[in-house]
Design a protein around this motif. Structure first.
Motif, mmCIF file in Angstrom:
data_model
loop_
_atom_site.group_PDB
_atom_site.id
_atom_site.type_symbol
_atom_site.label_atom_id
_atom_site.label_comp_id
_atom_site.label_asym_id
_atom_site.label_seq_id
_atom_site.Cartn_x
_atom_site.Cartn_y
_atom_site.Cartn_z
ATOM 1 N N TRP A 282 0.933 -1.259 -0.067
ATOM 2 C CA TRP A 282 0.058 -0.314 -0.118
ATOM 3 C C TRP A 282 0.644 1.354 0.084
ATOM 4 N N ILE A 283 0.658 2.292 -0.825
ATOM 5 C CA ILE A 283 1.518 3.252 -0.863
ATOM 6 C C ILE A 283 0.471 4.031 -0.975
ATOM 7 N N VAL A 284 0.229 5.185 0.256
ATOM 8 C CA VAL A 284 -0.422 5.889 0.944
ATOM 9 C C VAL A 284 -0.178 7.685 0.892
ATOM 10 N N ASP A 285 -0.362 8.231 -0.272
ATOM 11 C CA ASP A 285 0.355 9.195 -0.163
ATOM 12 C C ASP A 285 -0.363 10.258 0.646
ATOM 13 N N SER A 286 -0.312 11.195 1.765
ATOM 14 C CA SER A 286 -0.129 11.761 3.025
ATOM 15 C C SER A 286 -0.995 13.148 2.843
ATOM 16 N N ARG A 287 -0.856 13.699 1.029
ATOM 17 C CA ARG A 287 -0.794 14.927 0.685
ATOM 18 C C ARG A 287 -0.710 16.193 1.721
ATOM 19 N N ALA A 288 0.113 16.231 2.979
ATOM 20 C CA ALA A 288 0.940 16.661 3.748
ATOM 21 C C ALA A 288 0.959 18.333 3.864
ATOM 22 N N HIS A 289 1.960 18.456 2.289
ATOM 23 C CA HIS A 289 1.835 19.976 2.326
ATOM 24 C C HIS A 289 1.912 19.581 0.185
ATOM 25 N N GLY A 290 1.075 18.701 -0.029
ATOM 26 C CA GLY A 290 1.079 18.665 -1.327
ATOM 27 C C GLY A 290 2.264 18.354 -2.188
ATOM 28 N N THR A 291 2.423 17.820 -3.399
ATOM 29 C CA THR A 291 3.292 16.876 -4.226
ATOM 30 C C THR A 291 3.746 18.101 -4.882
ATOM 31 N N ALA A 292 5.183 18.065 -4.999
ATOM 32 C CA ALA A 292 6.019 19.708 -6.124
ATOM 33 C C ALA A 292 6.148 18.778 -6.632
ATOM 34 N N ASP A 293 6.245 17.300 -7.355
ATOM 35 C CA ASP A 293 7.063 17.119 -8.686
ATOM 36 C C ASP A 293 6.314 15.972 -8.701
ATOM 37 N N ALA A 294 5.236 16.644 -9.390
ATOM 38 C CA ALA A 294 3.230 15.474 -10.619
ATOM 39 C C ALA A 294 4.111 14.363 -11.309
ATOM 40 N N ALA A 295 5.568 14.500 -11.677
ATOM 41 C CA ALA A 295 6.001 13.454 -12.454
ATOM 42 C C ALA A 295 6.510 12.493 -11.774
ATOM 43 N N TYR A 296 6.746 12.551 -10.550
ATOM 44 C CA TYR A 296 7.388 11.792 -10.113
ATOM 45 C C TYR A 296 6.024 9.584 -9.680
ATOM 46 N N PRO A 297 5.485 10.934 -8.935
ATOM 47 C CA PRO A 297 4.311 9.648 -8.700
ATOM 48 C C PRO A 297 4.247 9.053 -10.169
ATOM 49 N N ALA A 298 3.839 9.678 -11.379
ATOM 50 C CA ALA A 298 3.616 8.852 -12.353
ATOM 51 C C ALA A 298 4.840 7.786 -13.179
ATOM 52 N N ARG A 299 5.981 8.301 -12.803
ATOM 53 C CA ARG A 299 6.924 7.492 -12.297
ATOM 54 C C ARG A 299 7.002 6.273 -12.168
ATOM 55 N N CYS A 300 6.364 6.169 -10.088
ATOM 56 C CA CYS A 300 5.433 5.013 -9.816
ATOM 57 C C CYS A 300 5.269 4.554 -10.048
ATOM 58 N N ARG A 301 3.857 4.994 -10.665
ATOM 59 C CA ARG A 301 3.150 3.997 -11.104
ATOM 60 C C ARG A 301 3.150 2.837 -12.206
ATOM 61 N N ALA A 302 4.357 3.984 -12.881
ATOM 62 C CA ALA A 302 4.522 3.412 -14.476
ATOM 63 C C ALA A 302 5.374 2.128 -14.751
ATOM 64 N N LEU A 303 6.532 2.774 -13.056
ATOM 65 C CA LEU A 303 7.078 0.809 -12.832
ATOM 66 C C LEU A 303 6.449 -0.119 -12.063
ATOM 67 N N ALA A 304 5.164 0.576 -11.341
ATOM 68 C CA ALA A 304 4.477 -1.005 -10.875
ATOM 69 C C ALA A 304 4.222 -1.333 -11.777
ATOM 70 N N ALA A 305 3.434 -0.823 -12.959
ATOM 71 C CA ALA A 305 2.331 -1.523 -13.898
ATOM 72 C C ALA A 305 3.344 -2.413 -14.742
ATOM 73 N N ARG A 306 4.769 -2.288 -15.077
ATOM 74 C CA ARG A 306 5.875 -2.975 -15.592
ATOM 75 C C ARG A 306 6.009 -3.885 -14.529
ATOM 76 N N LEU A 307 6.311 -4.105 -13.104
ATOM 77 C CA LEU A 307 7.012 -5.246 -12.625
ATOM 78 C C LEU A 307 5.392 -5.863 -12.283
ATOM 79 N N PHE A 308 4.645 -5.121 -11.810
ATOM 80 C CA PHE A 308 3.411 -6.429 -11.408
ATOM 81 C C PHE A 308 2.142 -5.855 -12.282
ATOM 82 N N PRO A 309 1.933 -6.382 -13.504
ATOM 83 C CA PRO A 309 1.194 -6.059 -14.600
ATOM 84 C C PRO A 309 -0.260 -6.772 -13.464
ATOM 85 N N ALA A 310 -1.787 -6.797 -14.734
ATOM 86 C CA ALA A 310 -2.685 -7.511 -13.936
ATOM 87 C C ALA A 310 -3.633 -6.118 -13.001
#
Length: 550
Positions: free
Chosen positions: A360-388
């Motif tokens: 479980w990766i839970v964004d606390s949103r404590a002060h907002g997300t400074a770099d919107a590209a990084y979460p997208a990169r993490c999601r893309a990596l998860a999709a490659r490592l764990f398909p389905a």
């Protein structure tokens, strides 16, 4: 006791660093009267919502560290004196190179202080510094310091654009010198100035000490100098073997002149603030070490851990044990420093050994997300490592990795995130960390933890969790597997972690510590640094700069 609480980008604004901490401190110390002096960092913050102050806050004053400088002009004949004082200050930023420990810090500190207090006196006499610090003459003085014999190579390489940027940043940092906060109806009326942070907010307290002898208390949850180097992409490791300041930046690095000069300014300002403070309260041992490296006397340092509210986590900690699927839970801001890509690679190894485990990766949103590209990169990596459906934000049963955030249907509140670790482990995977708030939250919940050895992590954990090297997915995976496969050890470590957190990291303990410190300083304890001769201790009365709100 009348306390002036000085903040930068924090209280009373609704969002920002240390806002909740200041709010809890004020509500806990109801036996004192408070004045708030708040420096805002942006237009959005200045004009956004504010926290309602408790009744014993008498006054809230604000001033911006953004936008154009306060209005003012340099009277004819005063420009030479401005230039002389600024030359002293900038000369202290560009001394001839000497390794740390072999330099003459007193000489440079005296030049910096002479320039700083000289500028403050000129600001008091002539309506502020902004007009002169934004002038061509200020840039010429700064350039002369950079071109002086023996100046660091990084500073010598400064171009006009670099000098303009440095002058602009220094003008903003020095704005507290131009405020009208220092008279008998302001900081001169306080029994104690408590500055949250070691930057411009502390500079206001420094002037109150200079003018009126008001004791100055500095609270830094993370050392300002360290934060500057991290924000400037200069690692602590690269600084460890070099002199702090202008010589800590490689001259070939991109933006080296700006980073070198601003770094030297931060170091000199920190040295002066630490030398004049009656007491300095770092938030952890890491901040304390940086403060000592910047000249803070050990006898004036007292570590006080930031207090956190444990109440929201009691229900999770007290929930009856029940069978739960194995899970790793990460909570925090989805930014590069947290090394979520390393966590995903570690989870790949965990999943191969224990296929039923979820992440479980839970964004606390404590002060907002400074770099919107990084979460997208993490999601893309998860999709490659764990398909389905691995990166399915809906949290379906088939998805081994769930990306969600606090306030979602899966995680309505922050404590609910750690409830997901009932059958597993709370993980902190950071490559860079200061004070690890999510780790303490997990400890409040009685969760076993696996963390990387960065910042104050080892100090906070204290043997109640597993700590592994940063940026080592293999070590992170092995530690997680060790706890996933040993439920008795998980329970034992979780109980020990909760007991430690309740003993050391609660609001109540923090408020009690500062209540005792206020009484000590009010009684004349922990004497302030020696006053310097020179600028007469007269109140500053200016029309420019500060704004007051009843």
């Amino acid at each position: 006791m009348r306390v002036a609480l000085l903040t930068e980008g924090g209280y009373p604004y609704a969002q920002g660093e240390s806002v909740a901490w200041c709010d809890r401190l004020l509500h806990g110390l109801t036996g004192h009267d408070f004045d708030i002096g708040a420096l805002s960092r942006s237009r959005r913050q200045e004009h956004g919502p504010r926290r309602p102050p408790p009744p014993h806050v008498r006054r809230v004053r604000t001033a911006p560290l953004w936008g154009p400088p306060p209005a003012g002009r340099v009277p004819r004949g005063a420009g030479r004196r401005f230039a002389e004082c600024f030359a002293e200050l900038t000369a202290a930023l560009c001394p001839g190179y000497q390794p740390l420990g072999e330099e003459h810090p007193g000489r440079q500190a005296d030049r910096f202080a002479t320039g700083l207090y000289g500028l403050a006196a000129l600001a008091a006499a002539h309506g502020g510094l902004g007009a002169w610090l934004c002038s061509d003459e200020a840039v010429r003085v700064l350039e002369a310091a950079c071109r002086a014999p023996g100046a660091p190579r990084a500073a010598q390489a400064a171009r006009v654009a670099d000098l303009l940027l440095v002058a602009d940043r220094m003008e903003r940092a020095l704005r507290p010198l131009s405020l009208d906060w220092y008279g008998d109806q302001g900081l001169g009326d306080a029994d104690l100035c408590h500055a949250v942070g070691g930057g411009p907010a502390a500079l206001a307290g420094l002037l109150a000490h200079r003018l009126h002898g008001t004791p100055l208390l500095i609270t830094e949850h993370g050392a300002r100098v360290r934060d500057h180097y991290l924000r400037s992409a200069v690692s602590a490791a690269s600084v460890a073997g070099a002199a702090l300041g202008a010589h800590a930046v490689a001259p070939s690095a991109a933006g080296a002149p700006v980073r070198a000069l601003l770094g030297a300014f931060q170091v000199r300002l920190a040295r002066e603030i630490y030398a004049r403070a009656a007491l300095i309260t770092p938030g952890d041992a890491l901040a304390r070490r940086w403060q000592e490296r910047c000249g803070a006397a050990p006898e004036r340092l007292r570590t006080v851990y930031p207090g956190m509210d444990a109440r929201p986590f009691h229900a999770v900690a007290g929930a009856p044990a029940a069978p739960a699927p194995p899970a790793l839970v990460w909570v925090g801001r989805m930014v590069r420093e947290k090394d979520l890509t390393g966590l995903l690679r570690a989870f790949d190894a965990v999943r191969a050994a224990e296929p039923a485990t979820r992440l479980w990766i839970v964004d606390s949103r404590a002060h907002g997300t400074a770099d919107a590209a990084y979460p997208a990169r993490c999601r893309a990596l998860a999709a490659r490592l764990f398909p389905a459906g691995a990166a399915d934000a809906g949290g379906g049963a088939a998805a081994p990795v769930t990306f969600t955030e606090v306030g979602s249907a899966e995680v309505p509140g922050l404590a609910d995130a750690y409830a997901r670790a009932a059958g597993g482990v709370a993980v902190l995977s950071s490559a860079v960390e200061g004070y690890p708030v999510p780790l303490i939250e997990a400890m409040f919940c009685g969760r076993a933890t696996v963390s990387t050895d960065v910042g104050a992590v080892a100090e906070v954990v204290g043997g109640t969790g597993l700590v592994v090297p940063p940026r080592d997915p293999g070590a992170l995976a092995d530690a997680c597997l060790a706890l996933l496969r040993d439920p008795e050890r998980r329970a034992r470590l979780g109980a020990a972690a909760r007991a430690r957190a309740l003993e050391l990291f609660t609001v109540e303990r923090n408020v009690a510590a500062f209540g005792a410190i206020y009484r000590e300083l009010g009684a004349g304890g922990a004497a302030s640094g020696p006053a310097r001769p020179g600028w007469a201790a007269e109140p500053i009365r200016l029309a420019a700069g500060g704004r007051e709100r009843a």
